[in-house]
Design a protein around this motif. Structure first.
Motif, PDB file in Angstrom:
ATOM      1  N   LEU A 170       0.856  -1.358  -0.110  1.00 31.55           N
ATOM      2  CA  LEU A 170       0.137  -0.009  -0.061  1.00 31.55           C
ATOM      3  C   LEU A 170       0.888   1.324   0.135  1.00 31.55           C
ATOM      4  CD1 LEU A 170      -2.648  -1.150   2.579  1.00 31.55           C
ATOM      5  CD2 LEU A 170      -2.812  -1.089   0.275  1.00 31.55           C
ATOM      6  N   VAL A 205      -2.431 -11.966   0.372  1.00 28.91           N
ATOM      7  CA  VAL A 205      -2.264 -11.172   1.652  1.00 28.91           C
ATOM      8  C   VAL A 205      -3.576 -10.599   2.269  1.00 28.91           C
ATOM      9  CG1 VAL A 205      -1.592  -8.899   0.419  1.00 28.91           C
ATOM     10  CG2 VAL A 205      -0.702  -9.511   2.743  1.00 28.91           C
ATOM     11  N   PHE A 228     -16.201  -7.509   0.932  1.00 22.78           N
ATOM     12  CA  PHE A 228     -14.731  -8.069   0.551  1.00 22.78           C
ATOM     13  C   PHE A 228     -15.021  -9.251   0.163  1.00 22.78           C
ATOM     14  CE2 PHE A 228     -11.821  -5.004   2.800  1.00 22.78           C
ATOM     15  CZ  PHE A 228     -12.781  -4.351   3.449  1.00 22.78           C
ATOM     16  N   ALA A 285     -16.804 -10.171  -2.279  1.00 17.72           N
ATOM     17  CA  ALA A 285     -17.320  -9.660  -3.789  1.00 17.72           C
ATOM     18  C   ALA A 285     -15.850  -9.309  -4.480  1.00 17.72           C
ATOM     19  CB  ALA A 285     -18.178  -8.486  -4.335  1.00 17.72           C
ATOM     20  N   ALA A 286     -14.920  -8.680  -3.538  1.00 14.21           N
ATOM     21  CA  ALA A 286     -13.597  -8.244  -3.950  1.00 14.21           C
ATOM     22  C   ALA A 286     -12.594  -9.523  -4.474  1.00 14.21           C
ATOM     23  CB  ALA A 286     -13.246  -7.315  -2.980  1.00 14.21           C
ATOM     24  N   ALA A 287     -12.892 -10.579  -3.337  1.00 16.57           N
ATOM     25  CA  ALA A 287     -12.098 -11.992  -3.792  1.00 16.57           C
ATOM     26  C   ALA A 287     -12.642 -12.666  -4.460  1.00 16.57           C
ATOM     27  CB  ALA A 287     -11.952 -12.484  -2.235  1.00 16.57           C
ATOM     28  N   HIS A 301     -10.434 -13.954   3.024  1.00 20.96           N
ATOM     29  CA  HIS A 301     -10.059 -14.463   1.566  1.00 20.96           C
ATOM     30  C   HIS A 301      -9.097 -15.449   1.847  1.00 20.96           C
ATOM     31  CE1 HIS A 301      -7.580 -11.184   2.091  1.00 20.96           C
ATOM     32  NE2 HIS A 301      -6.654 -11.551   1.326  1.00 20.96           N
ATOM     33  N   THR A 344     -18.300  -7.618  -8.966  1.00 24.03           N
ATOM     34  CA  THR A 344     -17.691  -6.874  -7.735  1.00 24.03           C
ATOM     35  C   THR A 344     -18.448  -5.436  -7.898  1.00 24.03           C
ATOM     36  OG1 THR A 344     -15.620  -8.010  -7.880  1.00 24.03           O
ATOM     37  CG2 THR A 344     -15.615  -5.951  -6.502  1.00 24.03           C
ATOM     38  N   LEU A 392      -9.931  -3.052  -0.473  1.00 20.89           N
ATOM     39  CA  LEU A 392     -10.816  -3.928  -1.427  1.00 20.89           C
ATOM     40  C   LEU A 392      -9.669  -4.119  -2.496  1.00 20.89           C
ATOM     41  CD1 LEU A 392     -14.075  -1.852  -1.567  1.00 20.89           C
ATOM     42  CD2 LEU A 392     -13.726  -4.168  -0.687  1.00 20.89           C
ATOM     43  N   LEU A 451      -6.503  -4.558  -2.254  1.00 25.10           N
ATOM     44  CA  LEU A 451      -5.568  -5.648  -1.750  1.00 25.10           C
ATOM     45  C   LEU A 451      -6.230  -6.883  -1.768  1.00 25.10           C
ATOM     46  CD1 LEU A 451      -2.654  -5.619  -0.898  1.00 25.10           C
ATOM     47  CD2 LEU A 451      -3.521  -5.175   1.488  1.00 25.10           C
ATOM     48  N   THR A 452      -7.721  -7.046  -1.471  1.00 24.86           N
ATOM     49  CA  THR A 452      -8.531  -8.173  -1.399  1.00 24.86           C
ATOM     50  C   THR A 452      -8.541  -8.701  -2.730  1.00 24.86           C
ATOM     51  OG1 THR A 452      -9.444  -7.348   0.453  1.00 24.86           O
ATOM     52  CG2 THR A 452     -10.283  -9.386  -0.272  1.00 24.86           C
ATOM     53  N   GLY A 453      -8.585  -8.031  -3.679  1.00 23.68           N
ATOM     54  CA  GLY A 453      -8.641  -8.615  -5.303  1.00 23.68           C
ATOM     55  C   GLY A 453      -9.580  -7.699  -6.280  1.00 23.68           C
ATOM     56  N   ALA A 454     -10.168  -6.732  -5.592  1.00 23.11           N
ATOM     57  CA  ALA A 454     -11.106  -5.738  -6.534  1.00 23.11           C
ATOM     58  C   ALA A 454     -10.124  -5.035  -7.500  1.00 23.11           C
ATOM     59  CB  ALA A 454     -11.945  -5.013  -5.706  1.00 23.11           C
TER      60      ALA A 454
END
Lengths: 323, 224
Positions: free
Chosen positions: A177, A191, A213, A215-217, A264, B2, B72, B74-77
């Protein structure tokens, strides 16, 4: 019972589906077995073995005159749990009775500790994070320089140091980040990052965070909620369906943050003083959870300033006094 | 998927901020009522009030998600899913608001070209949402962003229509469409308005995406 025969999940009864009535008939048991086998396949288990495990699991539930979801919890979570247990045994054979468990009996197709869903096998104790000569400068001010740190699967590393020495910045660099000013970073792809504060949306409920979260994964909403509620249960927290995050206490919000970081199934967990606001019981549960992650072959990096935390960790990196 | 989840949850977040939502929804009404006696002015002011309301709402929603977005990612979005989902929700909300005010205008003023009035209202919402997100991307703090939006709307309102400044304003298309709707001007006004709105949308949406793609970029570290 074969060496890797399923055992009742200690979390099973408390799981979100745990309330299902006993022996729901062939339909529900068959559906559970299918979902269980599908998740095993997704985790890299070979099809014949996945089918066999599913049959043995449903048979065991039938022997107890209980529906599989009541005995083992949600199918996908129990599949992960089982794989984790098998991998833990592979990492640390002495943890289990060698007469009851033979690691060599494991199918080589089963991913090693912390292997991602892609199924790529990783040897136990593989490096999950390696920092070499990492430094950070803001304009002319050097925050830290020359940080070397290697964290392997099944290890917990603590980053300590005075206020303002860059602990959180270093953790953000590990998470990608923040960019380092110097040095190189190597880390595993999956991670989970838990910030010191923030990181949640005040106008959403915990369930909605799980959905978001998830959905993001790439996880379906229902499954993300089920996983989130299950993980929350491990921290002795049962999320209310209609309570907004902004109305949660600071400690409960941090529990939500922890669950979101783990949702995740990452191989590397980066925790920035996540226990702020925890009561004593939750604090102990939190460290038990960290040790459980470690034993499951995950690598954990935790920023802390509490010296008594250090008895739990494998290595300590002191960033020193304020630069 | 997403993007749709982000859109649905953004809409739910906004829906829960009832007081703020009520104030934002009624804001264009005050603009309209204060100029109700002058037909052309009232519709233009209504559109400008809507533009201000939708862009301000977007600004605050985008800024409120600043802590969640990096996690988000970092989680994959993808950045597109996160930003696109939010823009989708606010544009849809803006169009719903536009539909309600269009019904008011049609019932109260009976414009000659009601379909063009509907287009004017919808276009306002479609342009206002990415403008709000672009301001949020450029000015991460809410106060600065709100003041910037206020400045834009004030200049838009006060600038003399034939001047270059008026043409460069993001809602110049509303003036042109207003002339077409109310004064019965020729189709040239309509096409110029559509072109201006399309360009503004591209600049605002593209700028938002570019800024957030840069801000939410994750360097690809090699595996150990």
């Amino acid at each position: 019972m074969t060496p890797d025969s399923p055992r009742p999940n200690p979390h099973g009864g408390a799981g979100p589906s745990g309330g299902a009535g006993p022996s729901g008939g062939a339909g529900p048991a068959s559906g559970w077995a299918d979902r269980f086998a599908d998740e095993l396949l997704r985790l890299g288990v070979q099809p014949p073995r996945a089918r066999r495990l599913a049959e043995e699991t449903t048979q065991q539930a039938a022997e107890c005159a209980t529906a599989p979801d009541a005995l083992f919890g949600p199918a996908h979570l129990y599949a992960r749990h089982l794989i984790t247990e098998l991998n833990t045994a592979a990492l640390n054979p002495t943890a289990l009775n060698p007469t009851a468990f033979n690691p060599t009996a494991l199918n080589p197709a089963v991913p090693k500790a912390g292997a991602g869903p892609s199924g790529g096998a990783i040897d136990p104790g593989d490096v999950r994070l390696r920092l070499t000569g990492v430094g950070k400068r803001y304009r002319r001010r050097t925050i830290f320089a020359g940080v070397n740190l290697t964290v392997r699967a099944g290890e917990v590393a603590a980053i300590v140091g005075a206020n303002g020495c860059g602990k959180s910045t270093l953790l953000r660099i590990c998470a990608s980040l923040t960019r380092p000013s110097s040095g190189t970073v190597q880390r595993t792809r999956r991670v989970g990052f838990v910030p010191q504060d923030g990181g949640t949306a005040g106008w959403l409920t915990a369930d909605e965070h799980f959905t978001l979260f998830g959905a993001a994964a790439g996880v379906a909403p229902r499954r993300a909620r089920s996983t989130g509620e299950h993980l929350a249960g491990r921290l002795a927290w049962r999320p209310s369906r209609d309570q907004l995050t902004q109305h949660l206490s600071g400690g409960t919000r941090q529990k939500l943050n922890l669950v979101l970081g783990e949702l995740h199934s990452p191989d590397l967990l980066l925790l920035d003083e996540p226990y702020q606001g925890f009561d004593q019981g939750t604090y102990l549960s939190f460290w038990q959870q960290i040790l459980a992650w470690r034993d499951a072959g995950k690598a954990v990096v935790v920023v802390t300033h509490l010296l008594h935390d250090l008895q739990h960790v494998n290595q300590v990196h002191d960033l020193g006094a304020t630069a | 998927m997403t993007a749709l989840v982000v859109a649905a949850l953004s809409a739910r977040e906004v829906g829960r901020r009832r007081v703020a939502l009520a104030l934002m929804v009624t804001l264009p009404l005050w603009f309209y009522l204060l100029r109700r006696s002058a037909e052309g002015q009232s519709v233009r002011m209504l559109a400008l009030g809507m533009a201000w309301a939708v862009s301000a709402l977007t600004l605050f929603v985008v800024n409120a998600a600043r802590g969640v977005d990096p996690r988000l990612r970092l989680t994959g979005a993808s950045t597109l899913a996160v930003i696109g989902g939010r823009l989708l929700a606010l544009t849809a909300g803006g169009i719903a608001l536009a539909a309600a005010y269009w019904a008011l205008v049609v019932a109260d003023q009976r414009p000659e070209r009601p379909w063009a009035a509907a287009l004017m209202m919808a276009l306002t919402a479609v342009v206002a949402a990415p403008l709000g997100s672009l301001i949020a991307a450029l000015l991460p703090r809410e106060l600065e962003g709100a003041l910037a939006l206020l400045s834009i709307c004030a200049v838009q309102m006060l600038a003399d229509p034939p001047t270059l400044v008026a043409h460069l304003m993001p809602f110049w298309s509303l003036r042109e469409l207003g002339t077409y709707v109310i004064d019965g001007a020729d189709a040239g006004y309509l096409w110029r308005a559509l072109l201006h709105a399309a360009l503004t949308w591209l600049i605002c949406a593209g700028g938002t995406y570019a800024l957030f793609a840069w801000r939410l970029r994750l360097p690809r570290y090699p595996e150990p």
